[in-house]
Design an enzyme around this catalytic site. Sequence first.
Site, PDB file in Angstrom:
ATOM      1  N   SER A  29      32.470  40.937  80.766  1.00 25.22           N
ATOM      2  CA  SER A  29      33.597  42.086  80.523  1.00 25.22           C
ATOM      3  C   SER A  29      33.311  42.989  79.424  1.00 25.22           C
ATOM      4  O   SER A  29      32.487  44.257  79.617  1.00 25.22           O
ATOM      5  CB  SER A  29      34.927  42.109  80.306  1.00 25.22           C
ATOM      6  OG  SER A  29      36.177  41.721  79.934  1.00 25.22           O
ATOM      7  N   ASP A  47      38.032  38.317  90.901  1.00 26.59           N
ATOM      8  CA  ASP A  47      38.496  39.555  89.464  1.00 26.59           C
ATOM      9  C   ASP A  47      38.902  40.771  89.945  1.00 26.59           C
ATOM     10  O   ASP A  47      38.216  41.161  91.010  1.00 26.59           O
ATOM     11  CB  ASP A  47      37.056  39.920  88.652  1.00 26.59           C
ATOM     12  CG  ASP A  47      37.490  40.042  87.332  1.00 26.59           C
ATOM     13  OD1 ASP A  47      38.046  40.565  87.322  1.00 26.59           O
ATOM     14  OD2 ASP A  47      36.165  40.703  87.007  1.00 26.59           O
ATOM     15  N   HIS A  92      37.612  36.421  87.136  1.00 29.19           N
ATOM     16  CA  HIS A  92      36.916  37.528  85.681  1.00 29.19           C
ATOM     17  C   HIS A  92      35.964  36.427  84.570  1.00 29.19           C
ATOM     18  O   HIS A  92      34.424  36.738  84.129  1.00 29.19           O
ATOM     19  CB  HIS A  92      37.532  37.978  84.725  1.00 29.19           C
ATOM     20  CG  HIS A  92      37.127  38.743  83.881  1.00 29.19           C
ATOM     21  ND1 HIS A  92      36.594  40.508  84.043  1.00 29.19           N
ATOM     22  CD2 HIS A  92      37.358  39.244  82.443  1.00 29.19           C
ATOM     23  CE1 HIS A  92      36.261  40.259  83.323  1.00 29.19           C
ATOM     24  NE2 HIS A  92      36.409  40.496  82.293  1.00 29.19           N
TER      25      HIS A  92
END
Length: 432
Positions: free
Chosen positions: A149, A351, A411
């Site tokens: 991220s 994601d 994610h």
Amino acid sequence: KACFLYLAFFNTGWSLPVQGKETWGYVDVREGAHMFWWLYYADSSSFKDLPLVMWLQGGPGGSSCGFGNFEEIGPLDTDLEPRKTSWVSSASVLFVDNPVGTGYSYTDSEEALTKDVAMVAADMMVLLREFFNKQTEFQSIPFYIFSESYGGKMAAAISLALTKAVQKGSIKCNFAGVALGDSWISPLDSVLTWGPYLYSTSLLDDYGLMEVTRAAKAVQEAVEQGQYEKATEQWSITENVVEQNTNGVNFYNILTQQDDELMKSSLNDNGYLSAMKFRHIRPLHRQSLSQLMNGPIRKKLGVIPKNVTWGGQAEEVFESMSGDFMKPVVDIIDELLAAGVNVTVYNGQLDLIVDTIGQELWVKKLNWDGLKKFSQMKWTALEDPESAGQTGAFYKTYKNFAFYWILKAGHMIPSDQGQMALRMLKMVTLQE
């Protein structure tokens, strides 16, 4: 001062299993800025035969020592049970609570919090210099940075600064490459593809696509005008529009829904601080993890100051970085590739917040001289380690760049597809 632990038992109501060799400590990276790190030596007869991996969490404000460690790749899960897919089986793993103010890291005042990735990288150079000077046994071991991220955005800047520091001789380490997982490298490419991605997966209708596209265009306008704090606020508004039109799709995995209580709280306020608090920081500091980190783990470590609460400054960390949040770092990836640094991009199929089609867009913008050849190559399928005969991922590599498409993962790839993430780690670090 670093502390070493080999065996630990505490009567806390939690059972802490016997672990391998560990060490941890604080580094004062600036006046009033204190960064915490935690190292697990590889589970091997000789850790020197395996690489060293540093894991960087997202947010900004997510704790590597907490979430990355206990929720994703560390030796124990949040129930303190052994993790079958722990990365410590294949590498020594260094968790760092970064930027300062994250996790157990803390600042003496809000003024000492970082403002941008350049400041983040400068702080990390101080920590890594101290780490490799004290842990001299790791100076010659291949060192990789893995990230997730916003951690990937920081990892890019850190990798470039580290490459220069190694060349100058100010940091002694064998830097072998960086891996960017579902990373916030080009925020605008992510936001602009949310609508098409959700529409193609039947999570938006025509009306919803129109609304999400309109909101995303407002983000684009702010970015193009260089109004980055406004762009961050518009990003939050766009997320609200997505949630309203998808009945609360989870930005971390489109096959699940956002927690109802968190969604309602975030929808009450269109400001970006609300989005930060409820969507992208709170899930990384869920109550059970907070109780673990502020209870038995804190007691085990024995070095956390009394006035420091794990995760206590997370929201301030995000707010302090809000002006930098929507800025791209694609140019840094180009610099890394030109410098010969091994760069890997890996992304989860499910994601949303950093969707794969958005990642593919910024990759196509690279000035890297190998891009044309890379784009013409056919990808290779990888079998799912947990389902014989099923495809678990695809990958493509050319010269010093690689891309992994991880199927059935959102994610947090190591959480969703632990075996595949572990295999990818071994491939990236040249163990298979």
